[in-house]
Write an enzyme that holds these catalytic residues in place. Structure first.
Site, mmCIF file in Angstrom:
data_model
loop_
_atom_site.group_PDB
_atom_site.id
_atom_site.type_symbol
_atom_site.label_atom_id
_atom_site.label_comp_id
_atom_site.label_asym_id
_atom_site.label_seq_id
_atom_site.Cartn_x
_atom_site.Cartn_y
_atom_site.Cartn_z
ATOM 1 N N HIS A 102 -1.663 -5.315 6.581
ATOM 2 C CA HIS A 102 -1.872 -6.729 6.314
ATOM 3 C C HIS A 102 -2.858 -7.354 7.295
ATOM 4 O O HIS A 102 -3.479 -8.372 6.977
ATOM 5 C CB HIS A 102 -0.535 -7.468 6.355
ATOM 6 C CG HIS A 102 0.275 -7.278 5.114
ATOM 7 N ND1 HIS A 102 1.065 -8.267 4.571
ATOM 8 C CD2 HIS A 102 0.406 -6.216 4.286
ATOM 9 C CE1 HIS A 102 1.650 -7.827 3.474
ATOM 10 N NE2 HIS A 102 1.268 -6.572 3.293
ATOM 11 N N HIS A 291 3.210 3.195 -0.345
ATOM 12 C CA HIS A 291 4.550 3.099 -0.915
ATOM 13 C C HIS A 291 5.329 4.401 -0.844
ATOM 14 O O HIS A 291 6.454 4.484 -1.338
ATOM 15 C CB HIS A 291 4.460 2.602 -2.359
ATOM 16 C CG HIS A 291 4.073 1.157 -2.442
ATOM 17 N ND1 HIS A 291 3.964 0.487 -3.632
ATOM 18 C CD2 HIS A 291 3.778 0.242 -1.466
ATOM 19 C CE1 HIS A 291 3.606 -0.766 -3.399
ATOM 20 N NE2 HIS A 291 3.484 -0.932 -2.088
#
EC number: 1.11.1.21
Length: 764
Positions: A102, A291
């Site tokens: 992020h 993920h």
């Protein structure tokens, strides 16, 4: 008597305003009173006075680190769960990957802003976006590392390196790491992040910044940054943005507007990741690779959470999103509202994410707080262990944005390739992660450390190393004479050099004259570069280069150096023609890039939609702000101060640098000579400034005595007389004693721009 140490008892605050109805109402700021004011102060952020480490040599300090011990220390922290914020599965690795992702993922290719380069994740607005929920905890968990290494390790480098270490402790072989990111010490107030509102108010004015699903309803129902329908062919994201929703890094995991449609999500993913400089394979690698680890959290109603860090009370000490349920963490953790993990072993590198995604069918369900997610239909699907409660397990889950990889034909093809060849997938994710976390660092000359890969990658805009002796002062003088003795005009030579150097963006350190990409596609045919004239200049300089290199033995000169040298020689002539003898600095050592190592599509993003230095504006591109505001942004990308911006514009105008050869702003009767005439006319009271139409894009400068139109101008010319800060600077150069100062300052600013990309010879 009231206790005035308690702000609740203050009837009036001299700094914040007056109490009305129990609330302190802020006194209107200058921007509140004058919302159309050009905020020139944006050029003066990041001053040394704000940096407590301005006296530190970060390059030397970082290189002195015991790098192996540093990584060992980080990895020990990642597997040492803390009671105040227990680690999922006893391993902080997954949440640190998210932190690094992020931080880097705010990068956007349109203007090079965002990214991990300055550790901006520490400041508003990014630190309080709902998509960054609980990253404040991740940063505090690694504070012991920052505390130990102090000034030798920036937060920006630590955040990315921690992400790498997190991958490594879970069995993933990273591609490499480079240090060299220098921390910012104040929030970025100039970057436009798009519409960020909450129930009609600015995001920072809300109490929590989230609603039931964790994102503003206004953005769900009326996403102001998009045009068109996600199901239709025309669906375009506002320039220069890359995130598809307010307060997000990439896309809404529930689909556009939380609509739960995987195909709509795929369209958003492709647009968003492309604007972050990622192709389809890199996009799938990042999503599938990321993920493979960790889980998502959605156990507590967002309206129960406290304010984001920037709005949290003083006693929170920088922590946001206070969770009142249970201990406020562990099994009660809340981030994006989706609950669960993608695999049965969330702290191990494997291919289970893709296997699970394609092996099973999924039905739409809801998380405990009502967010859209997907659960396997088949009863034999894997279970994922609870991150904190021993013996408890739940079905794996997928997000709408995960199913997008399955339903989109191109993404599906990449997924199938990754499933067939796990080693290929591993390499693809390693390289995509490296690109993600290093994309905004610029040339490899800025890279520090022992883990910098030797391989050159096309997204690094590689330029060959110098392989010859450089020209000496006498040869520089001789080459200047050859250039000026050619048929090339001062204006043409200045245009070639400025067009090459001014592509530089300080945001991501891309562009500039080094590499001579001004002679390659796409730059040599950009309309704002006066391509017919430019290519004539380049052909002439190539002939001079060929003759010199054939006759000078082991001393050579590159085309890139000649382009800059031609501009310097032209400025010296322009000053001489005006009666001033000057010497413009020139530093050789640039090299020429090859077409094979030039990504045409990527470099086309460097073309400005509006460039006030050349009085260029593309009305077909969706920027709906005044031209002078984009001009300010251009100056900011060149890291110019307000005086540098002002003096360069005045000099370029009298040197006739308008892209279309127009006379707008050429306030002189002796064009081609380096004079302060632009400023003298601009500040003269002999003229009135009359708009040509109601659009107020073009103006006539009419003599007050007889109405004669002597000059024409654009907004990008007249702003230097209308804005109070810029006018005061312009008056310095317009004064009777201002011409010598103007020439001196113009030359200094010119040299700065020519050298912006020379990280081979300057400190970054």
């Amino acid at each position: 008597m009231k206790d005035i140490s308690n702000p609740e008892n203050l009837a009036m605050c001299p700094f914040r305003g007056t109490r009305i109805g129990g609330a302190i109402v802020s006194t209107p700021t200058t921007d509140d009173w004058w919302p159309n004011r050009l905020q020139v102060e944006f050029l003066h952020q990041e001053q040394p006075i704000s940096n407590p480490l301005s006296d530190e040599d970060y390059k030397a300090a970082f290189n002195s680190l015991d790098y192996d011990q540093l990584k060992k220390d980080i990895k020990e922290v990642l597997v040492s769960s803390q009671d105040w914020w227990p680690a999922d599965y006893g391993n902080y690795g997954p949440q640190m990957i998210r932190m690094a992702w992020h931080s880097a993922g705010t990068y956007r290719i349109a203007d090079g802003r965002g990214g991990a380069g300055q550790g901006m994740q520490r400041f508003a607005p990014i630190n309080s976006w709902w998509d960054n929920g609980n990253i404040d905890k991740s940063q505090r968990l690694i504070w012991p590392i920052k505390k130990k290494y102090g000034a030798a390790l920036s937060w920006a480098d630590l955040i990315v390196l921690t992400g790498n270490c997190a991958l490594e402790i879970m069995g993933f072989p990273t591609y490499g790491f480079a240090g060299g990111r220098r921390d910012a010490w104040e929030p970025d107030r100039s970057t436009y992040w798009g519409p960020e509102f909450w129930d009609g108010k600015k995001y920072e004015e809300s109490q929590t910044g989230v609603n039931r699903k964790g994102h503003p309803e206004e953005m769900v129902n009326n996403n102001l940054r998009w045009k068109g329908d996600p199901k239709e062919e025309y669906h375009d994201l506002e320039n220069p943005l890359a995130a598809t929703h307010s307060n997000l890094i990439y896309v809404n995991p529930e689909g556009p507007g939380a609509n739960g449609d995987p195909m709509d999500s795929a369209r958003n993913i492709r647009e968003s990741f492309a604007r972050m400089a990622m192709n389809d394979e890199e996009t799938v690698a990042l999503i599938a690779g990321g993920h493979a680890f960790g889980k998502s959290h959605g156990m507590v109603e967002p309206d129960k959470l406290g304010a984001a860090p920037e709005a949290a009370p003083m006693e929170a000490q920088g922590f946001g999103w206070h969770n009142p349920v249970g201990n406020g963490n562990a099994e009660n953790t809340m981030t994006n509202g989706i609950e669960g993990s993608w695999t049965s072993n969330p702290t191990n590198w494997d291919n289970d994410y893709l296997i699970n995604l394609f092996k099973y069918d999924y039905k739409q369900t809801k998380s405990p707080i009502g967010a859209i997610q997907w659960t396997p239909v088949q009863e034999d699907a894997p279970q994922t262990p609870d991150a904190h409660i021993p013996g408890k397990s739940e079905p794996i889950m997928m997000m709408t944005s995960d199913l997008a990889l399955k339903v989109d034909p191109a993404y599906r093809k990449v997924c199938e390739k990754f499933m067939e060849d796990f080693d290929y997938f591993t390499t693809a994710f390693a390289k995509a992660w490296y690109k993600l976390t290093h994309r905004d660092m610029g040339p490899k000359d800025r890279y520090l450390g022992t883990e910098v890969p030797a391989e050159d990658l096309i997204w690094q805009d590689p330029i060959p190393a110098v392989d010859h002796k450089l020209v000496n002062d006498q040869q520089i003088s001789d080459l200047k004479k050859q250039i000026l003795d050619s048929s090339l005009s001062v204006s043409a030579l200045v245009n070639a050099a400025w067009s090459a150097a001014s592509t530089y963006r300080h945001s991501d350190k891309r562009g500039g004259a080094n590499g001579a990409r001004i002679a390659l596609e796409p730059q040599n045919n950009w309309d704002l570069n006066r391509p017919k004239e430019l290519n004539k200049v380049l052909d002439t300089l190539k002939n001079i280069q060929s003759d010199f290199n054939q006759s000078s033995g082991d001393i050579k000169i590159s085309l890139a150096d000649l382009v800059v040298l031609g501009g310097c020689a032209a400025i010296e002539k322009a000053a001489s023609d005006a009666g001033k003898t000057i010497k413009v600095p020139f530093t050789p050592g640039r090299m020429d890039a090859s077409p094979e190592w030039t990504d045409v599509e990527s470099f086309d993003w460097l073309k400005p939609v509006s460039d006030g230095f050349k009085n260029y504006h593309n009305n077909n591109v969706g920027y709906h702000v005044a031209q002078e505001r984009i001009f300010l942004d251009r100056a900011n990308l060149l890291s110019l101060s307000a005086p540098e911006w002002t003096v360069l514009t005045g000099g370029l105008r009298v040197l006739e640098q308008n892209y279309d050869y127009s006379k707008h702003g050429v306030f002189t009767q002796r064009p081609g000579q380096l004079t302060n005439d632009f400023f003298q006319v601009l500040t003269s009271m002999d003229y009135e400034w009359v708009p040509k139409s109601s659009s107020k894009l073009l103006f006539d400068l009419k003599r007050r005595d007889n109405g004669q139109v002597d000059y024409t101008a654009t907004r990008n010319d007249l702003v230097f007389g209308s804005n109070a800060q810029l006018r005061n600077i312009a008056e310095v150069y317009a004064a009777d004693d201002g011409n010598d100062r103007f020439i001196h300052d113009f030359v200094a600013a010119w040299d700065k721009v020519m050298m912006l990309d020379r990280y081979d010879v300057k400190d970054s």
